[in-house]
Enzyme design. Structure first.
Site, short mmCIF file in Angstrom:
data_model
loop_
_atom_site.label_atom_id
_atom_site.label_comp_id
_atom_site.label_asym_id
_atom_site.label_seq_id
_atom_site.Cartn_x
_atom_site.Cartn_y
_atom_site.Cartn_z
N HIS A 101 0.86 -1.19 0.00
CA HIS A 101 0.00 0.00 0.00
C HIS A 101 0.89 1.24 0.00
CE1 HIS A 101 -3.92 -1.95 1.77
NE2 HIS A 101 -3.90 -1.97 0.45
N HIS B 85 -11.31 -9.29 -6.95
CA HIS B 85 -11.03 -7.99 -6.33
C HIS B 85 -10.12 -7.22 -7.29
CE1 HIS B 85 -9.93 -4.97 -3.51
NE2 HIS B 85 -8.95 -5.58 -2.88
N GLU C 201 -8.22 -4.52 -6.78
CA GLU C 201 -7.05 -3.76 -6.33
C GLU C 201 -5.83 -4.22 -7.13
OE1 GLU C 201 -6.57 -3.53 -2.07
OE2 GLU C 201 -5.12 -1.89 -2.24
N ASP D 38 -2.84 -5.09 -6.72
CA ASP D 38 -2.00 -6.25 -6.40
C ASP D 38 -2.58 -7.54 -6.97
OD1 ASP D 38 -3.95 -5.53 -4.51
OD2 ASP D 38 -3.09 -6.78 -2.94
N HIS E 260 -11.98 -6.59 0.68
CA HIS E 260 -11.48 -5.42 1.34
C HIS E 260 -11.94 -4.10 0.71
CE1 HIS E 260 -7.47 -3.03 0.81
NE2 HIS E 260 -8.01 -2.59 1.91
N ASP F 83 -8.62 -11.32 -0.42
CA ASP F 83 -7.85 -10.76 0.70
C ASP F 83 -8.20 -11.42 2.04
OD1 ASP F 83 -6.29 -8.92 -0.66
OD2 ASP F 83 -7.74 -7.30 -0.45
N TYR G 110 -2.20 -8.52 9.71
CA TYR G 110 -2.99 -8.22 8.51
C TYR G 110 -4.41 -7.83 8.92
CZ TYR G 110 -4.80 -9.16 3.75
OH TYR G 110 -5.38 -9.07 2.51
N HIS H 254 -3.25 -13.69 -0.68
CA HIS H 254 -1.91 -13.36 -0.15
C HIS H 254 -1.47 -14.46 0.82
CE1 HIS H 254 -1.88 -9.28 -1.69
NE2 HIS H 254 -3.00 -9.00 -1.09
FE1 FEO Z 1 -7.26 -5.38 -1.30
FE2 FEO Z 1 -4.69 -7.60 -1.71
O1 FEO Z 1 -5.82 -6.20 -2.17
#
Ligand code: FEO
Length: 397
Positions: A23, A79, A81, A83, A145, A164, A192, A225
């Site tokens: 982030h 998702h 995002e 990543d 997320h 996530d 996390y 992750h």
């Molecule tokens: Fe909310 Fe791993 O991205």
């Protein structure tokens, strides 16, 4: 590189051993991370999520070694995002018409990031996608997320792709939860949760209960992750339910920054006052200027009460303390007591500023805090010890 997860499910992600900040510079990733992508090769072929943009070429080349890219029937974006979606632009250059299954908010996010009009297919909770004998079943999971987040579940293999949720920033070549060091794993899980998911705790509880109400058999949780939960995957679900329920341990954390050691002395004396009257409580001290901010947030998450200290500087507080106060305002911890302390030379605003910020962050202030002029003398040292003892009593009640 690919790893067989179960039957025809292959992990095709990236282990990022170098990552130390996530982030932007917001989250420390001292054990690296992984971006997990999964390829399911049934009669139909589905790709679930991709990897972060810097690894997009490598990702697509790797994928092409496993399968002819044109044989991918569906791309699922759980998702948007970066990543997880970062390799889409590279991949879509090769297979531009392949349908992308995501939520309505997913389309907004993907268009917002990549400005492309790909072949989007909108998904809602309960929708199913047939891969032949097996099906992917979708569950929207807004704010776990981002507003676009969703889970999907592969029938017959009983695998939940949770993105996530249930993840950790933890690089490991082992890739499965039963193979890695358990203490490292759960340290990264709680960090996390504390740093990323705390504000969404009510939604976490609601979503888990909703998914459990489907009574689906659960053999594996494939997160986006860190490791894959194949050994007792319910253990991380149970932890999430605990963490989402205003979690606290019997811990008081004293957090401070200091200029000429006055506020540090106050911190230590307050801590000794706590320990004098409560032998059970775990008292921990952290100098914010010397400690990883995300680790401190994890310690706050575990605490039943905190004390936050800064000397007064230019009618304000030290920047490390101001920074963490801003961060915890967003996290909105619940069911935690707090108070402020700090030394000063003349104007002495720090305790008031910290108290106001702690209140805005959702903490229950037990009193107006304690301040000491200049470097604490013996009288002020004794007052700090007494204050710590009184605070311990209030934290108990
Ligand atoms: Fe909310 Fe791993 O991205």
């Amino acid at each position: 590189m690919s790893i067989r997860v179960k039957n025809n499910i292959h992990w095709v992600g990236k282990i990022d051993w170098e990552l130390r900040k996530f982030h932007g510079d917001e989250y420390s990733t001292n054990r690296g991370s992984t971006y997990n992508s999964y390829l399911i090769i049934e009669n139909k072929v589905a790709l679930i999520d991709t990897v972060w943009k810097p690894f997009s070429k490598e990702f697509v080349e790797n994928l092409a070694q496993l399968i002819d890219l044109h044989k991918i029937d569906f791309i699922v974006v759980n998702h948007a995002e970066i990543d997880h979606s970062g390799a889409l632009p590279e991949l879509m250059q090769h297979i531009p018409d392949t349908p992308i299954y995501c939520t309505k908010n997913g389309v907004k996010s993907l268009k917002g990031h990549y400005h492309q009009d790909w072949n989007f297919k909108l998904i809602k909770t309960g929708d199913r996608l047939s891969l032949g004998q097996k099906e992917l079943v979708f569950v929207e999971a807004p704010m776990l997320h981002w507003p676009d987040s969703m889970f999907c579940y592969l029938t017959e293999d009983n695998v939940l792709f949770s993105n996530d949720a249930f993840g950790q920033h933890y690089a490991s070549e082992y890739m499965f939860n039963d193979l890695v060091d358990q203490s490292e794993l759960f340290d990264e899980c709680i960090k996390y949760y504390a740093n990323i998911l705390t504000p969404f705790s009510p939604l976490v509880t609601k979503k888990i209960k909703e998914v459990l109400s489907f009574n689906l058999p659960l053999d594996i949780i494939c997160t986006s992750h860190g490791i894959i939960w194949r050994d007792k995957p319910e253990q991380i679900v149970e932890r999430y339910l605990k963490w989402a329920g205003n979690y606290q341990e019997n811990q008081i954390t004293v957090i401070y920054d200091t200029m000429w050691n006055g506020t540090r002395v106050m911190a230590e004396k307050i801590a000794s006052g706590i320990s004098e009257v409560d032998k059970e409580v775990n008292v921990k001290l952290f100098n914010l200027a010397k400690t990883d901010k995300n680790d401190v947030i994890t310690e706050i998450f575990k605490s039943k009460a905190i004390l936050m200290g800064s000397p007064t500087i230019n009618r304000g507080i030290l920047v490390s303390v101001a920074g963490i106060l801003e961060e915890i305002k967003g996290l909105q911890f619940k069911n935690k007591k707090a108070a402020a302390f700090g030394c000063y030379g003349w104007s002495g605003e720090s305790t008031k500023i910290i108290s106001e910020n702690l209140k805005a962050a959702g903490f229950e202030l037990v009193d107006d805090g304690i301040k000491a002029m200049w470097n604490p003398d013996i009288e002020n040292v004794n007052k700090c010890v007494e204050y710590g003892s009184a605070f311990a009593d209030k934290a108990r009640g």
